[in-house]
Write an enzyme that holds these catalytic residues in place. Structure first.
Site, PDB file in Angstrom:
ATOM      1  N   SER A 135       3.286   4.211 -11.961  1.00  0.00           N
ATOM      2  CA  SER A 135       4.270   4.960 -11.086  1.00  0.00           C
ATOM      3  C   SER A 135       5.468   5.503 -12.217  1.00  0.00           C
ATOM      4  O   SER A 135       5.712   4.630 -13.026  1.00  0.00           O
ATOM      5  CB  SER A 135       5.199   3.887 -10.095  1.00  0.00           C
ATOM      6  OG  SER A 135       6.230   4.446  -9.650  1.00  0.00           O
ATOM      7  N   TYR A 148       8.465  -4.631  -8.154  1.00  0.00           N
ATOM      8  CA  TYR A 148       7.432  -3.484  -8.334  1.00  0.00           C
ATOM      9  C   TYR A 148       7.614  -2.913  -9.509  1.00  0.00           C
ATOM     10  O   TYR A 148       6.587  -2.553  -9.930  1.00  0.00           O
ATOM     11  CB  TYR A 148       7.978  -2.641  -7.232  1.00  0.00           C
ATOM     12  CG  TYR A 148       6.940  -1.339  -7.033  1.00  0.00           C
ATOM     13  CD1 TYR A 148       5.759  -1.243  -6.246  1.00  0.00           C
ATOM     14  CD2 TYR A 148       7.435  -0.081  -7.721  1.00  0.00           C
ATOM     15  CE1 TYR A 148       4.935  -0.147  -6.227  1.00  0.00           C
ATOM     16  CE2 TYR A 148       6.683   0.875  -7.479  1.00  0.00           C
ATOM     17  CZ  TYR A 148       5.418   1.126  -6.757  1.00  0.00           C
ATOM     18  OH  TYR A 148       4.651   2.051  -6.641  1.00  0.00           O
TER      19      TYR A 148
HETATM   20  N1  LIG Z   1       3.393   6.800  -2.541  1.00  0.00           N
HETATM   21  C1  LIG Z   1       4.220   6.861  -3.536  1.00  0.00           C
HETATM   22  O1  LIG Z   1       5.410   7.357  -3.516  1.00  0.00           O
HETATM   23  C2  LIG Z   1       3.833   6.394  -5.230  1.00  0.00           C
HETATM   24  C3  LIG Z   1       4.762   6.583  -6.099  1.00  0.00           C
HETATM   25  C4  LIG Z   1       4.314   6.128  -7.375  1.00  0.00           C
HETATM   26  C5  LIG Z   1       3.067   5.392  -7.323  1.00  0.00           C
HETATM   27  N2  LIG Z   1       2.388   4.979  -6.245  1.00  0.00           N
HETATM   28  C6  LIG Z   1       1.233   4.186  -6.541  1.00  0.00           C
HETATM   29  O2  LIG Z   1       0.255   5.085  -6.184  1.00  0.00           O
HETATM   30  C7  LIG Z   1      -0.994   4.274  -5.910  1.00  0.00           C
HETATM   31  C8  LIG Z   1      -1.526   4.548  -4.475  1.00  0.00           C
HETATM   32  O3  LIG Z   1      -0.281   4.632  -3.541  1.00  0.00           O
HETATM   33  P1  LIG Z   1      -0.504   5.360  -2.079  1.00  0.00           P
HETATM   34  O4  LIG Z   1       0.803   6.182  -2.015  1.00  0.00           O
HETATM   35  O5  LIG Z   1      -1.535   5.972  -1.637  1.00  0.00           O
HETATM   36  O6  LIG Z   1      -0.321   3.973  -1.021  1.00  0.00           O
HETATM   37  P2  LIG Z   1      -1.054   3.432   0.207  1.00  0.00           P
HETATM   38  O7  LIG Z   1      -0.325   2.413   0.714  1.00  0.00           O
HETATM   39  O8  LIG Z   1      -1.581   4.867   1.149  1.00  0.00           O
HETATM   40  O9  LIG Z   1      -2.391   3.042  -0.457  1.00  0.00           O
HETATM   41  C9  LIG Z   1      -2.604   1.930  -1.230  1.00  0.00           C
HETATM   42  C10 LIG Z   1      -3.704   1.231  -0.838  1.00  0.00           C
HETATM   43  O10 LIG Z   1      -4.265  -0.082  -1.353  1.00  0.00           O
HETATM   44  C11 LIG Z   1      -4.810  -0.794  -0.833  1.00  0.00           C
HETATM   45  N3  LIG Z   1      -4.596  -2.472  -0.964  1.00  0.00           N
HETATM   46  C12 LIG Z   1      -3.333  -2.935  -1.194  1.00  0.00           C
HETATM   47  N4  LIG Z   1      -3.600  -4.207  -1.291  1.00  0.00           N
HETATM   48  C13 LIG Z   1      -5.025  -4.412  -1.682  1.00  0.00           C
HETATM   49  C14 LIG Z   1      -5.824  -5.581  -1.780  1.00  0.00           C
HETATM   50  N5  LIG Z   1      -5.395  -6.704  -2.246  1.00  0.00           N
HETATM   51  N6  LIG Z   1      -7.229  -5.205  -2.146  1.00  0.00           N
HETATM   52  C15 LIG Z   1      -7.799  -4.127  -1.813  1.00  0.00           C
HETATM   53  N7  LIG Z   1      -6.940  -2.903  -1.571  1.00  0.00           N
HETATM   54  C16 LIG Z   1      -5.761  -2.891  -1.486  1.00  0.00           C
HETATM   55  C17 LIG Z   1      -4.208  -0.620   0.783  1.00  0.00           C
HETATM   56  O11 LIG Z   1      -5.009  -1.125   1.759  1.00  0.00           O
HETATM   57  C18 LIG Z   1      -3.977   0.972   0.705  1.00  0.00           C
HETATM   58  O12 LIG Z   1      -5.100   1.541   1.361  1.00  0.00           O
HETATM   59  C19 LIG Z   1      -0.257   2.694  -5.729  1.00  0.00           C
HETATM   60  O13 LIG Z   1      -0.676   1.862  -6.842  1.00  0.00           O
HETATM   61  C20 LIG Z   1       1.423   3.085  -5.589  1.00  0.00           C
HETATM   62  O14 LIG Z   1       1.798   1.895  -6.149  1.00  0.00           O
HETATM   63  C21 LIG Z   1       2.872   5.584  -5.082  1.00  0.00           C
END
Ligand SMILES: NC(=O)c1ccc[n+]([C@@H]2O[C@H](COP(=O)([O-])OP(=O)(O)OC[C@H]3O[C@@H](n4cnc5c(N)ncnc54)[C@H](O)[C@@H]3O)[C@@H](O)[C@H]2O)c1
Length: 247
Positions: A135, A148
């Site tokens: 991130s 985080y």
């Molecule tokens: N959405 C944002 O604004 C953003 C910004 C920067 C970074 N990110 C990072 O990008 C990545 C993807 O995020 P996203 O936006 O698609 O979020 P999302 O919540 O849509 O997807 C995250 C997925 O991780 C899975 N997950 C969580 N804990 C788990 C576990 N213990 N075992 C197996 N699966 C698990 C969830 O079920 C979910 O499907 C993450 O690492 C997030 O931190 C997101």
């Protein structure tokens, strides 16, 4: 670019994960999705796609799933870690040790567990590419997201340390830093009780110099590059896909 490569994608049931899986499939990869939630994964209908419902913090399950993928396909060419959890913006004195451990567990320890197993099998082929979705918050923190941000900082430096360690085995390891992205997760960074849509607009969208939230497909295109041979000389790098938020 990734035709016939066997690529494991964690968080395949999430917003970015789904776009990553579909993009890799469109480009000819064999994809194994891993997520604790199967509602999105079970809708993907492609003979080159399979999935496992798994908690990535269960070490034995992680070990078994990678062993099974290797046994079935005979190779593991790529690992994309897109699983993660958010943190509601919280003052440090209100963050419990359980919350800290949970956030660091999924965003950092699970990255270690999956990378450990993936490299075990990549070394046999002397090639492989790991992409850890971190991130931009790891380098541009926000107040109230200390657990985080720490978890993502750990994942970033782990990825770079690993890049150095596995380079002699032909394995690459890179970081992709998304900026605020249009997925379910974004609403989970607000303070509890705050208007989520207003925060998305007033805090997150306005923090992006290019003026719009990042789309999951933008992230998928970056993953495609990093996991493919087009980036064959790139390792230990951090690629920002963030509309300039990291400047
Ligand atoms: N959405 C944002 O604004 C953003 C910004 C920067 C970074 N990110 C990072 O990008 C990545 C993807 O995020 P996203 O936006 O698609 O979020 P999302 O919540 O849509 O997807 C995250 C997925 O991780 C899975 N997950 C969580 N804990 C788990 C576990 N213990 N075992 C197996 N699966 C698990 C969830 O079920 C979910 O499907 C993450 O690492 C997030 O931190 C997101």
């Amino acid at each position: 670019m990734v035709e016939n490569k066997v690529i494991v994608v964690t968080g395949a049931g999430g917003g970015m994960g789904e776009a990553i899986v579909k993009t890799l499939l469109t480009n000819g990869a064999v994809v194994v999705g891993l997520d604790i939630a199967d509602d999105k994964m079970k809708l993907i209908d492609n003979e080159r796609f399979s999935y496992e419902t798994i908690n990535l913090l269960h070490e034995q399950d992680v070990n078994e799933v990678f062993a099974n993928v290797y046994e079935k396909h005979g190779q593991i060419d790529g690992l994309v870690n897109a699983a993660g959890i958010a943190q509601n913006s919280t003052s440090i004195e209100d963050v419990t040790l359980d919350q800290w451990n949970k956030i660091n567990g999924i965003n950092s320890t699970a990255v270690f567990l999956t990378c450990r197993e993936a490299t075990r099998y990549m070394k046999k082929k002397k090639s492989g590419s790991i992409v850890n979705i971190v991130s931009v918050a790891a380098v541009r923190p926000r107040p109230g997201l200390q657990a985080y941000v720490a978890s993502k900082g750990a994942a970033e430096m782990f990825t770079k340390a690993l890049a150095l360690e596995v380079a002699p085995f032909g394995i690459r390891s890179n970081v992709l830093h998304p900026g605020p992205a249009e997925t379910a997760m974004l609403g989970q960074f607000s303070k509890i009780g705050e208007d989520v849509d207003a925060t998305k607009e007033e805090v997150f969208r306005q923090s992006v110099p290019l003026g719009s939230l990042i789309e999951p497909q933008d992230i998928a295109e970056g993953v495609l590059y990093l996991v493919s041979d087009n980036s064959k000389i790139v390792t230990g790098a951090s690629l920002n896909i963030d509309g300039g938020r990291g400047i």
